[in-house]
Enzyme design. Structure first.
Site, PDB file in Angstrom:
ATOM      1  N   TRP A   1     -13.557 -32.750 -17.830  1.00 26.74           N
ATOM      2  CA  TRP A   1     -12.591 -31.518 -17.750  1.00 26.74           C
ATOM      3  C   TRP A   1     -11.284 -31.691 -17.298  1.00 26.74           C
ATOM      4  CZ3 TRP A   1     -10.028 -28.814 -13.950  1.00 26.74           C
ATOM      5  CH2 TRP A   1      -9.215 -27.904 -14.299  1.00 26.74           C
TER       6      TRP A   1
ATOM      7  N   ASP B   1     -21.767 -24.110 -12.124  1.00 24.31           N
ATOM      8  CA  ASP B   1     -20.232 -24.522 -11.930  1.00 24.31           C
ATOM      9  C   ASP B   1     -19.497 -23.361 -11.221  1.00 24.31           C
ATOM     10  OD1 ASP B   1     -17.538 -25.336 -11.661  1.00 24.31           O
ATOM     11  OD2 ASP B   1     -17.275 -25.415 -13.665  1.00 24.31           O
TER      12      ASP B   1
ATOM     13  N   ASP C   1     -10.680 -15.050 -12.472  1.00 26.15           N
ATOM     14  CA  ASP C   1     -11.311 -16.257 -11.868  1.00 26.15           C
ATOM     15  C   ASP C   1     -12.587 -16.656 -12.635  1.00 26.15           C
ATOM     16  OD1 ASP C   1     -12.311 -18.147  -9.990  1.00 26.15           O
ATOM     17  OD2 ASP C   1     -13.911 -16.871  -9.551  1.00 26.15           O
TER      18      ASP C   1
ATOM     19  N   HIS D   1     -14.823 -19.631 -19.251  1.00 31.14           N
ATOM     20  CA  HIS D   1     -13.981 -20.313 -19.875  1.00 31.14           C
ATOM     21  C   HIS D   1     -13.364 -19.478 -21.329  1.00 31.14           C
ATOM     22  CE1 HIS D   1     -13.879 -24.193 -17.518  1.00 31.14           C
ATOM     23  NE2 HIS D   1     -13.938 -23.268 -16.809  1.00 31.14           N
TER      24      HIS D   1
ATOM     25  N   ASP E   1     -18.477 -23.674 -20.561  1.00 27.91           N
ATOM     26  CA  ASP E   1     -18.298 -23.047 -19.333  1.00 27.91           C
ATOM     27  C   ASP E   1     -18.409 -21.492 -19.440  1.00 27.91           C
ATOM     28  OD1 ASP E   1     -17.459 -21.809 -16.816  1.00 27.91           O
ATOM     29  OD2 ASP E   1     -17.142 -23.754 -16.044  1.00 27.91           O
TER      30      ASP E   1
ATOM     31  N   HIS F   1     -22.052 -24.947 -18.549  1.00 29.64           N
ATOM     32  CA  HIS F   1     -21.655 -24.765 -16.993  1.00 29.64           C
ATOM     33  C   HIS F   1     -21.815 -23.249 -16.702  1.00 29.64           C
ATOM     34  CE1 HIS F   1     -18.874 -28.307 -15.662  1.00 29.64           C
ATOM     35  NE2 HIS F   1     -20.032 -28.559 -15.902  1.00 29.64           N
TER      36      HIS F   1
ATOM     37  N   GLU G   1     -15.265 -30.503 -21.858  1.00 25.74           N
ATOM     38  CA  GLU G   1     -15.114 -28.945 -21.371  1.00 25.74           C
ATOM     39  C   GLU G   1     -13.946 -28.467 -21.614  1.00 25.74           C
ATOM     40  OE1 GLU G   1     -16.033 -28.488 -17.291  1.00 25.74           O
ATOM     41  OE2 GLU G   1     -16.099 -26.298 -17.640  1.00 25.74           O
TER      42      GLU G   1
ATOM     43  N   LYS H   1     -11.429 -24.798 -22.306  1.00 21.91           N
ATOM     44  CA  LYS H   1     -11.040 -23.716 -21.443  1.00 21.91           C
ATOM     45  C   LYS H   1     -10.144 -22.786 -22.105  1.00 21.91           C
ATOM     46  CE  LYS H   1     -10.196 -22.714 -16.649  1.00 21.91           C
ATOM     47  NZ  LYS H   1     -10.497 -23.307 -15.102  1.00 21.91           N
TER      48      LYS H   1
ATOM     49  N   ASP I   1     -15.141 -18.724 -11.724  1.00 21.04           N
ATOM     50  CA  ASP I   1     -15.928 -19.501 -10.919  1.00 21.04           C
ATOM     51  C   ASP I   1     -16.607 -18.805  -9.674  1.00 21.04           C
ATOM     52  OD1 ASP I   1     -15.546 -22.188 -11.996  1.00 21.04           O
ATOM     53  OD2 ASP I   1     -13.408 -21.632 -11.570  1.00 21.04           O
TER      54      ASP I   1
END
Ligand code: RNT
Ligand code: ZN
Length: 423
Positions: free
Chosen positions: A189, A330, A298, A266, A263, A290, A230, A232, A300
């Site tokens: 990433w 993640d 956010d 993402h 992810d 992920h 990865e 995003k 995460d």
């Protein structure tokens, strides 16, 4: 009644109820036992790493917020914390390392200088713990990433620096795979992107493609390592443009035979990552996930057992793709006990998988084939009140990890005895 007796009693009833639906709880547990989750080392120290004693996450489209005391400051502390987390999670799992977590012996080792020797300690630890390793190049928290562009930087020298770093990381990954006899997934990433609207999206993408071609020109055997890329949608400071978007990396992955990494944080909030699984594995052998939890901007937050987790685990199980989808976590939250965060997220992901494995999928498939939309919906909604918790508790009991909520106290004791003393 003692926890053990109660757990066994509740399980017996649950087993009967599931059997009535044609679901064998024992075989669901047996399958769950075989699913490894790759725990991310970076939840333990707020993505700091060990390059310098006071290393902190910087730049790179991601951010850690919170200042809960007791983060791991050394490799020993991080390992101790990980061991605590693993002891509270049923099953055998993996560890996902980032390049900044090497043991550099107090020396300044730049990203284009790292090698297996800096990770021998992790391999020895992993062997002792019976944990397998995954890996990530670290293309952030570095002066050469401050401009916001790494592999797609217009400056050839900067690009070459990062190309070299990723090549070295793939080599370290192969070392992990050989040593631990389990393919290491190397995920890439990069933060590259723009805060505001660029007029040229083409050049950075062409540069990224060329850098990737250079990186992956070296081949490794799949028994040692596998590559993932990865994507995003946007990051902090890259709101208007991300070079490695979903379309870019999906196309790249399919054309090069590397794994796409999805992810869960993402994508657009209304976009379902679960839906991407069966779509993508028609065209590629394996996918890396992920598992994260997006909350507004956010990507995460600590994973919990929410609808997204249930949907993605259902999709994996229903697609019969458990051996083709690699599950990694993640998230990073510095506002709470970090060992607790790992444990919440891993247990939630496993619970999602268990619920999916306890589904009478054949019955649902039959309703669907018969166009019986009422029965399908009624069954799906009725399944929500099946006692999966009793099966989960029984699995924890059998796996010799705390049952129910008893692990909370273990975390609190660990905080009192260990992490709160780190001042
Ligand atoms: C960032 C990506 C990436 C990182 C880790 C630390 O948005 O999700 O996976 O979280 O590499
Ligand atoms: Zn990620």
């Amino acid at each position: 009644m003692a926890t053990k007796d109660r757990t066994q009693k509740a399980y017996k009833i649950a087993q009967e109820l599931y059997a009535e639906l044609g679901v064998d709880t024992q075989s669901a547990i047996a399958r769950l036992k075989d699913i490894p989750i790759s725990l991310h080392c970076w939840q333990g120290d707020d993505v700091g790493g060990f390059e310098r004693p006071d290393a902190e996450l910087s730049g790179g489209g991601i951010q850690v917020t919170g200042n809960h005391p007791g983060k791991a400051r050394t490799v020993q502390e991080l390992r101790l914390d990980l061991e605590k987390a693993y002891s509270l999670i049923p099953g055998s799992h993996r560890l996902n390392l980032h390049a900044i977590y090497g043991e550099f012996g107090g020396k300044a080792v730049d990203r284009n200088e790292i090698g297996p020797e800096h990770f021998q300690g992790w391999v020895d630890w992993a062997k002792g713990q019976n944990v397998k390793l995954d890996f990530n190049a670290t293309c952030f928290s570095h002066p050469k990433a401050d401009s916001g562009f790494t592999l797609s930087n217009r400056d050839k020298g900067v690009r070459e620096f990062w190309i070299e770093h990723v090549k070295l990381c793939r080599n370290i990954s192969a070392f992990f795979g050989r040593e631990l006899k389990s393919p290491c997934i190397h995920n890439l990433w990069i933060p590259d992107g723009d805060k505001d609207i660029p007029i040229d999206r083409w050049t950075p993408r062409a540069l990224l493609k060329a850098s990737l071609d250079e990186i992956y020109s070296e081949t490794f055997v799949a028994s040692e390592m596998k590559d993932a890329v990865e994507s995003k949608l946007f990051g902090i400071g890259s709101e208007a443009f991300v070079v490695g978007s979903h379309e870019f990396y999906l196309a790249y992955a399919l054309s090069k035979g590397v794994l796409p990494c999805f992810d869960l944080g993402h994508f657009h909030p209304t976009e379902s990552v679960a839906d991407k699984v069966s779509a993508t594995i028609q065209f590629c052998d394996e996918i890396l996930l992920h598992v994260s939890r997006p909350v507004r901007w956010d990507s995460d937050h600590v994973v919990i057992l929410n609808d997204d987790i249930r949907a993605v685990t259902q999709e994996i199980v229903r697609s019969n793709a458990l051996n083709r989808i690699h599950i990694a976590l993640d998230f990073f939250d510095a506002s709470m006990n970090r060992v607790g965060a790992w444990t919440i997220g891993t247990r939630a992901t496993l619970k999602g998988l268990l619920i999916a494995l306890l589904e009478p999928t054949d019955v649902l498939r039959k309703y669907e084939a018969e166009d019986n939309n009422f029965a399908r919906l009624a069954m799906l909604d009725s399944l929500k009140n099946m006692p999966f918790g009793a099966v989960w508790d029984y699995y924890c009991l059998e796996a010799d990890v705390p049952v129910g909520t008893s692990w909370l106290k273990e975390i609190q004791d660990y905080e009192i005895d260990v992490t709160s003393k780190r001042t």
